[in-house]
Design a protein around this motif. Structure first.
Motif, PDB file in Angstrom:
ATOM      1  N   PRO A 484      25.988 -23.026  -5.183  1.00 54.85           N
ATOM      2  CA  PRO A 484      26.473 -21.673  -5.509  1.00 54.85           C
ATOM      3  C   PRO A 484      27.864 -21.379  -4.977  1.00 54.85           C
ATOM      4  O   PRO A 484      28.427 -20.320  -5.287  1.00 54.85           O
ATOM      5  N   SER A 485      28.457 -22.303  -4.199  1.00 56.44           N
ATOM      6  CA  SER A 485      29.765 -22.043  -3.603  1.00 56.44           C
ATOM      7  C   SER A 485      30.919 -22.331  -4.555  1.00 56.44           C
ATOM      8  O   SER A 485      32.074 -22.128  -4.199  1.00 56.44           O
ATOM      9  N   ARG A 486      30.612 -22.811  -5.765  1.00 57.31           N
ATOM     10  CA  ARG A 486      31.669 -23.167  -6.715  1.00 57.31           C
ATOM     11  C   ARG A 486      31.419 -22.541  -8.084  1.00 57.31           C
ATOM     12  O   ARG A 486      30.319 -22.128  -8.407  1.00 57.31           O
ATOM     13  N   LEU A 487      32.494 -22.532  -8.884  1.00 52.97           N
ATOM     14  CA  LEU A 487      32.368 -22.114 -10.267  1.00 52.97           C
ATOM     15  C   LEU A 487      31.704 -23.223 -11.076  1.00 52.97           C
ATOM     16  O   LEU A 487      31.778 -24.403 -10.724  1.00 52.97           O
ATOM     17  N   VAL A 488      31.075 -22.829 -12.179  1.00 53.42           N
ATOM     18  CA  VAL A 488      30.395 -23.778 -13.062  1.00 53.42           C
ATOM     19  C   VAL A 488      30.850 -23.518 -14.496  1.00 53.42           C
ATOM     20  O   VAL A 488      30.889 -22.368 -14.949  1.00 53.42           O
ATOM     21  N   ASN A 489      31.188 -24.591 -15.190  1.00 55.43           N
ATOM     22  CA  ASN A 489      31.624 -24.549 -16.577  1.00 55.43           C
ATOM     23  C   ASN A 489      30.553 -25.245 -17.401  1.00 55.43           C
ATOM     24  O   ASN A 489      30.379 -26.459 -17.294  1.00 55.43           O
TER      25      ASN A 489
END
Length: 787
Positions: A484-489
């Motif tokens: 959850p600490s990063r963006l997801v594409n």
């Protein structure tokens, strides 16, 4: 065009607040110096080893040591001082895919270069009918006695089985992009040991993650398109390392800026009853320390954290210790960067924010291929070089395209300061079956685990253009829950090639060639341009297959290439970013085999573009995102006239005549028809209400619209007409306004020979000429000639 034969690799200056990862660098220097502690190679083979001639030589091709290639410690975020590098010359054989161990190994290969590469010394096509076999001997250093011995592989593509002294070491590993290890202590004999490795790699004929690899001839040939030479077998460093029975295996580190702390989980093996102690420091001075359970999350205070960013990639040193009572039984070095990444509304638009601030992410597509080593950079300096060129050219981001690099690549991205979008390598283009999905997702989880602590990595890109697509929404949700600490594409290029958008994730990602297109944010996702550009220029003497290169738009000369590329960046800054675009990825940093889209040639010998000009355009784009100018607005619902600002032509206005648009001299003495023809009603854009359309004064319902570059006064309907009749304003010189085409943001309304055209900076048409380009595309909005 600048040629580089021996590129410098300066460490960026930091100034008074310079970061010094003193302990880490000292350890790395020590580690490089101890990498030769293992003695012995395989028994003499029938033929001496020599490299094969590379189809193109990079500045590092001839700098690769025969016996000790890539001598640097390969895992910078989990370092130990004692280790032994097994890279070098191994005995080698190829059998049929279903065969057992060969009786003899009649060839020799330089590990860790893949069998298809020149640097391996093999340079041969490998298919699903082949199995690769490697063999060498080693002696464990005597000062390792009493400790466990780990055999580590950075990566091997694809199904790898390992034997030590004729006994299999653990389970066969399936995966081409993740590291794996075996505890081989109980397989050692106390003297000279033999390790044998088999690898089977079906490349695209299998169902595993394969990325851009395709089984082709390994020497230059025509064709290939956007797919490249396969890379089979061991392709990252192999090394031995002694550990305690209870030892640390991984550090998961998540910066928490809002609470001035580092969240950390120390993972280990054989650690029942142990505690972990973690210390964060800088320059030898402790910043914070804490003790917590092994396998459970705890926090280390980092007061007033020095934030990591591309402009200031400050790294803290980290030391993790495994405690049994009051005794330290294992200790590892690491580093971290304190930064946050997320989404936020900025002036009403959803944007990615770094450390709470919107910073436009401008980067390139980085395939990570080399003409001499294919999947493996020839040296660590070469690995660093591509990232340094991003910095030199003013980029602050890189999209690692459907390949996962060695951990030292992430170290250089962390240290140099580049935001990383990491693609999960795709499966083949067909729809995968259940077994392939299970394997792909398991490997993706391992990739996330192995790189989740890198501060440069800010987004996971799950799938690309629908290649091997399935369950897009579910996968995006699961990756977000897993990290959850990063963006997801969920899908890069949802508008392309049969891709199906999962509808979720943090960004909506379009691919537009040449672009930059019209991607806009939604209520839940920021807008990014995952691929654009593809401007091509072939440099004689630096082509992989001379005459065989292709691009998305060939440029006739380097001046046009520079002007066109800078024009694209300016179009993003002036038009698309103010309307919600938050990131762009240019295709690509280097040529790759028969792709000639690179800013550099494939051999890294020539920088095609003007570095200073590109750097200035990127810097202007980034600076504009931090300090945006007030939006350019036009008065809607009113009649106005558009006046030329080019010196010597300032008495001319936009008018229509016989259905086409021109400029003409208009004065108070002009007849009523001319004055009506030179008057336009400004209305909200037919395709986008944040832009504008220009309705004829004397032909209501007919608008200025472009068609095949020429501009006309026409009526019509449908999406194409509405887009063609919509223009977006950008700030021009001296209070003027520039009008870009809504659907071609890099093209501007220009007068040329009294005619109105859409003109492209760096374009090849006569109306694209660079002379007075800015003046000819700048207009003033004035009182109407016919109220």
């Amino acid at each position: 065009m600048r040629r580089t034969s021996a590129p410098p690799f300066p460490v960026p200056r930091r100034g008074r607040r310079a970061h010094r990862v003193t302990a880490l660098l000292a350890v790395l220097a020590l580690l490089a110096g101890t990498a030769l502690t293992v003695s012995g190679t395989a028994a003499a083979a029938p033929r001496a080893w020599t490299p094969k001639p590379a189809p193109m030589t990079t500045p590092w091709t001839d700098r690769v040591p025969v016996d000790n290639p890539l001598p640097e410690y390969p895992r910078p975020q989990l370092t130990r001082p004692d280790w032994a590098n097994l890279n070098g010359i191994w005995d080698f054989a190829v059998t049929s895919a279903d065969a057992g161990r060969p009786a003899s190994f009649d060839e020799r290969i330089r590990v860790p270069f893949v069998a298809e590469s020149a640097l391996s010394g093999i340079q041969r096509r490998i298919t699903r009918n082949d199995k690769l076999w490697y063999k060498r001997t080693f002696t464990v250093p005597s000062n390792w006695n009493g400790r466990r011995v780990q055999l580590n592989f950075g990566a091997s593509d694809w199904r790898t089985t390992v034997w030590v002294n004729d006994r299999q070491a653990g389970a066969t590993h399936s995966g081409g992009y993740d590291s794996f290890s075996y505890d081989i202590t109980d397989l050692l004999n106390g003297g000279t040991n033999t390790v044998v490795v088999s690898v089977w790699d079906p490349t695209q004929t299998g169902s595993q993650a394969v990325g851009k690899q395709r089984i082709n001839e390994v020497t230059p040939h025509p064709g290939g398109g956007i797919f490249y030479t396969a890379a089979s077998g061991i392709w990252q460093t192999v090394w031995l390392e002694p550990t305690a029975s209870a030892h640390i295996t991984r550090l998961d580190m998540v910066p928490d800026l809002s609470n001035n702390r580092l969240e950390i989980t120390v993972r280990g093996a054989g650690t029942n009853g142990h505690q972990a102690r973690v210390t964060v420091s800088t320059g030898g001075t402790t910043v914070g320390t804490a003790t917590g359970p092994v396998g459970g999350e705890f926090t280390v205070p980092v007061p007033n954290p020095h934030r990591w960013s591309p402009d200031d990639p400050f790294l803290y040193d980290v030391r993790a210790e495994l405690l049994s009572g009051g005794t330290t039984v294992d200790s590892v070095g690491s580093y971290t960067g304190m930064r946050s990444i997320g989404l936020a509304r900025v002036d009403g638009l959803l944007r990615p924010v770094l450390n709470g601030e919107f910073v436009f992410q401008t980067g390139t597509l980085d395939q990570g291929y080399w003409p001499d080593g294919i999947y493996t950079a020839p040296t660590d300096a070469a690995l660093r070089y591509d990232l340094q060129k991003h910095k030199d050219l003013g980029f602050n981001m890189v999209r690692k395209h459907i390949k996962v690099e060695p951990q030292r690549w992430f170290y250089w991205a962390d240290r140099l300061g580049l935001l990383v979008w990491q693609d999960m390598p795709s499966m083949d283009l067909r729809t995968p079956d259940a077994a392939a999905r299970t394997q792909w997702e398991a490997e993706y989880d391992r990739v996330v685990d192995q790189h989740r602590s890198s501060p440069s990595l800010v987004m996971w890109v799950n799938q690309n253009e629908g290649w091997g697509q399935y369950d897009q929404a579910r996968i995006a949700d699961e990756v977000k829950a897993y990290d959850p600490s990063r963006l997801v594409n969920n899908m890069s290029g949802v508008n392309c090639c049969g891709a199906v958008d999962g509808g979720n994730g943090d960004v909506v990602d379009h691919h537009v060639y040449v672009g930059p297109g019209t991607t806009v944010p939604s209520a839940t996702r920021a807008a990014v341009l995952g691929e654009f550009g593809g401007l091509g220029f072939k440099v004689a003497g630096h082509e992989w297959y001379p005459g065989g290169g292709f691009s998305y738009e060939d440029q006739p000369d380097l001046t046009r290439l520079n002007n066109r590329f800078v024009g694209l960046l300016d179009g993003i800054r002036e038009v698309r970013m103010p309307r919600g675009l938050s990131a762009s990825v240019y295709t690509e940093i280097t040529d790759v085999e028969n792709e000639a889209n690179g800013l550099l040639t494939y051999d890294r010998q020539v920088v095609k573009v003007d570095e200073a000009g590109v750097r200035a355009a990127n810097r202007a784009l980034i600076d504009a995102s931090r300090s945006p100018a007030a939006p350019v607005t036009l008065p809607t619902g009113q009649y106005k006239s558009l006046r030329v600002t080019t010196p010597g032509y300032t008495d001319r206005y936009v008018r229509h005549q016989d259905g086409a648009a021109f400029t003409a001299v208009v004065t108070g003495g002009s007849d009523a028809l001319l004055k009506n023809d030179a008057t336009w009603r400004i209305v909200p854009g037919l395709a986008d209400s944040t832009c504008y359309s220009f309705e004829s004064r004397n032909y209501p319902g007919e608008y200025l619209r472009h068609r095949e570059y020429r501009v006309y006064k026409e009526g019509g309907s449908g999406d194409l007409f509405r887009a063609d009749a919509t223009f977006c304003p950008a700030r021009g010189a001296n209070g003027g306004v520039r009008l870009s085409a809504y659907n071609f943001p890099e093209q501007y309304l220009r007068h040329h020979g009294a005619e109105l055209w859409l003109a492209t900076p760096g374009g090849t048409h006569t109306w694209d000429s660079p002379a007075l380009f800015t003046e000819d595309t700048t207009w003033t909005v004035e009182a109407p000639w016919a109220p």
